[in-house]
Design a protein around this motif. Structure first.
Motif, PDB file in Angstrom:
ATOM      1  N   GLY A 113       0.796  -1.221   0.000  1.00 19.78           N
ATOM      2  CA  GLY A 113       0.000   0.000   0.000  1.00 19.78           C
ATOM      3  C   GLY A 113       0.825   1.265   0.000  1.00 19.78           C
ATOM      4  N   ARG A 138      -5.022   4.327  -2.333  1.00 20.09           N
ATOM      5  CA  ARG A 138      -6.193   4.772  -1.570  1.00 20.09           C
ATOM      6  C   ARG A 138      -6.766   3.616  -0.754  1.00 20.09           C
ATOM      7  NH1 ARG A 138      -9.283   9.020  -1.397  1.00 20.09           N
ATOM      8  NH2 ARG A 138      -8.149   9.926  -3.153  1.00 20.09           N
ATOM      9  N   ALA A 139      -6.697   2.407  -1.298  1.00 21.63           N
ATOM     10  CA  ALA A 139      -7.216   1.254  -0.560  1.00 21.63           C
ATOM     11  C   ALA A 139      -6.487   1.095   0.770  1.00 21.63           C
ATOM     12  CB  ALA A 139      -7.057  -0.010  -1.405  1.00 21.63           C
ATOM     13  N   TYR A 140      -5.173   1.319   0.768  1.00 16.33           N
ATOM     14  CA  TYR A 140      -4.397   1.238   2.014  1.00 16.33           C
ATOM     15  C   TYR A 140      -4.818   2.331   2.994  1.00 16.33           C
ATOM     16  CZ  TYR A 140      -0.341   1.464   5.143  1.00 16.33           C
ATOM     17  OH  TYR A 140       0.478   1.503   6.256  1.00 16.33           O
ATOM     18  N   ASP A 142      -7.603   3.985   3.083  1.00 22.74           N
ATOM     19  CA  ASP A 142      -8.981   3.770   3.522  1.00 22.74           C
ATOM     20  C   ASP A 142      -9.079   2.664   4.569  1.00 22.74           C
ATOM     21  OD1 ASP A 142      -9.820   5.709   1.762  1.00 22.74           O
ATOM     22  OD2 ASP A 142     -10.634   4.313   0.274  1.00 22.74           O
ATOM     23  N   GLU A 143      -8.291   1.622   4.392  1.00 20.78           N
ATOM     24  CA  GLU A 143      -8.377   0.482   5.317  1.00 20.78           C
ATOM     25  C   GLU A 143      -7.668   0.745   6.638  1.00 20.78           C
ATOM     26  OE1 GLU A 143      -7.239  -4.294   5.614  1.00 20.78           O
ATOM     27  OE2 GLU A 143      -6.964  -3.197   3.720  1.00 20.78           O
ATOM     28  N   TYR A 144      -6.494   1.370   6.570  1.00 17.63           N
ATOM     29  CA  TYR A 144      -5.661   1.487   7.763  1.00 17.63           C
ATOM     30  C   TYR A 144      -5.600   2.883   8.369  1.00 17.63           C
ATOM     31  CZ  TYR A 144      -3.745  -3.137   6.675  1.00 17.63           C
ATOM     32  OH  TYR A 144      -3.577  -4.476   6.431  1.00 17.63           O
ATOM     33  N   PRO A 150      -8.167   6.501  11.702  1.00 13.99           N
ATOM     34  CA  PRO A 150      -8.669   6.025  10.410  1.00 13.99           C
ATOM     35  C   PRO A 150      -8.804   7.171   9.421  1.00 13.99           C
ATOM     36  CG  PRO A 150     -10.442   6.137  12.030  1.00 13.99           C
ATOM     37  CD  PRO A 150      -9.166   6.399  12.767  1.00 13.99           C
ATOM     38  N   HIS A 151      -8.660   6.836   8.148  1.00  8.97           N
ATOM     39  CA  HIS A 151      -8.868   7.787   7.047  1.00  8.97           C
ATOM     40  C   HIS A 151      -7.955   9.003   7.150  1.00  8.97           C
ATOM     41  CE1 HIS A 151     -12.193   5.283   5.884  1.00  8.97           C
ATOM     42  NE2 HIS A 151     -12.739   5.429   7.067  1.00  8.97           N
ATOM     43  N   ARG A 174       2.981  -3.501   8.916  1.00 12.23           N
ATOM     44  CA  ARG A 174       1.835  -4.152   8.283  1.00 12.23           C
ATOM     45  C   ARG A 174       2.230  -4.998   7.080  1.00 12.23           C
ATOM     46  NH1 ARG A 174      -1.158   1.716   8.511  1.00 12.23           N
ATOM     47  NH2 ARG A 174      -2.141   1.503  10.567  1.00 12.23           N
TER      48      ARG A 174
END
Length: 223
Positions: A113, A138-140, A142-144, A150-151, A174
């Motif tokens: 990510g 963005r997926a990373y 958004d998730e972490y 968060p975010h 991670r």
């Protein structure tokens, strides 16, 4: 404003350096033939920088003034207002070498990510153990988020320095970090003899002390 089908958002926070708007924008466009969008993040009231953006025909967003460093807040705001799948945490004192984005995206494989780049200055960016400016999915984000927010891409307690250290350290924890040594985003910093001093650069040592202290306090959250 920032929503687009383009693949990568290049975020360029700028403060008090209107003379850097045009050169860094030209560097991005010359060194990045891949699909991308560039946005400057400007502090409200920084009229010289705003005027430089207008003259350059650049896109920008505005953030409220903060009494101390606002680099992390500027990156986070651009992330919140956009939807591109990849984001690059840039700055106004960079030189984007051709191929940098292709090399970085090649490292963005399953499970990764955060991809580090080589700034040709910091020894860790040459060894592959650190990244001053990184490509983030963005997926990373958004998730972490950060280790405890968060975010968010960066923890906003840092005035400037060490936001990158925490980003890399938590991504390593991670198992979501990869380094692209051939992705060269050169840091034109006076510490490396590549730019003259200015009022912001002269705050470097004070900010380093603040950042190092906060990093040492927070590292127990991921170690």
């Amino acid at each position: 404003m920032l929503k687009t089908t383009m693949e990568t958002l290049i975020i360029l926070p700028v403060l008090g350096r209107p003379h850097r708007v045009q050169p860094v924008l030209e560097s991005v466009e010359t060194g990045t033939p891949e699909p991308h969008k560039t946005v400057f993040v400007v502090t409200r009231g920084d009229t010289a920088v705003t005027s430089a953006n207008v003259e350059a025909g650049a896109d920008w967003i505005v953030i409220r003034p903060i009494s101390r460093g606002d680099y992390a807040s500027k990156i986070n705001l651009a992330y919140e207002l956009s939807d591109q799948p990849y984001l690059f945490t840039g700055a106004d004192d960079l030189n984007f070498h051709p191929g940098w984005l292709t090399h970085a995206l090649a490292k963005m494989t399953e499970g990764i990510g955060v991809v580090g780049t080589n700034d040709l200055g910091h020894p860790g960016t040459k060894r592959g153990t650190h990244s001053t400016h990184s490509l983030i999915s963005r997926a990373y984000a958004d998730e972490y988020g950060t280790i405890d927010q968060p975010h968010k891409i960066y923890h906003e307690g840092y005035w400037h320095e060490y936001v990158d250290n925490e980003l890399v350290a938590t991504a390593l924890k991670r198992k979501a970090y990869a380094h692209a040594r051939d992705s060269i985003v050169e840091h034109l910093h006076p510490f490396f003899g590549k730019a003259p001093q200015d009022p912001l650069y002269k705050q470097f040592h004070t900010r380093m002390v603040q950042g190092r202290t906060l990093y040492q306090e927070r590292r127990k959250l991921w170690e």
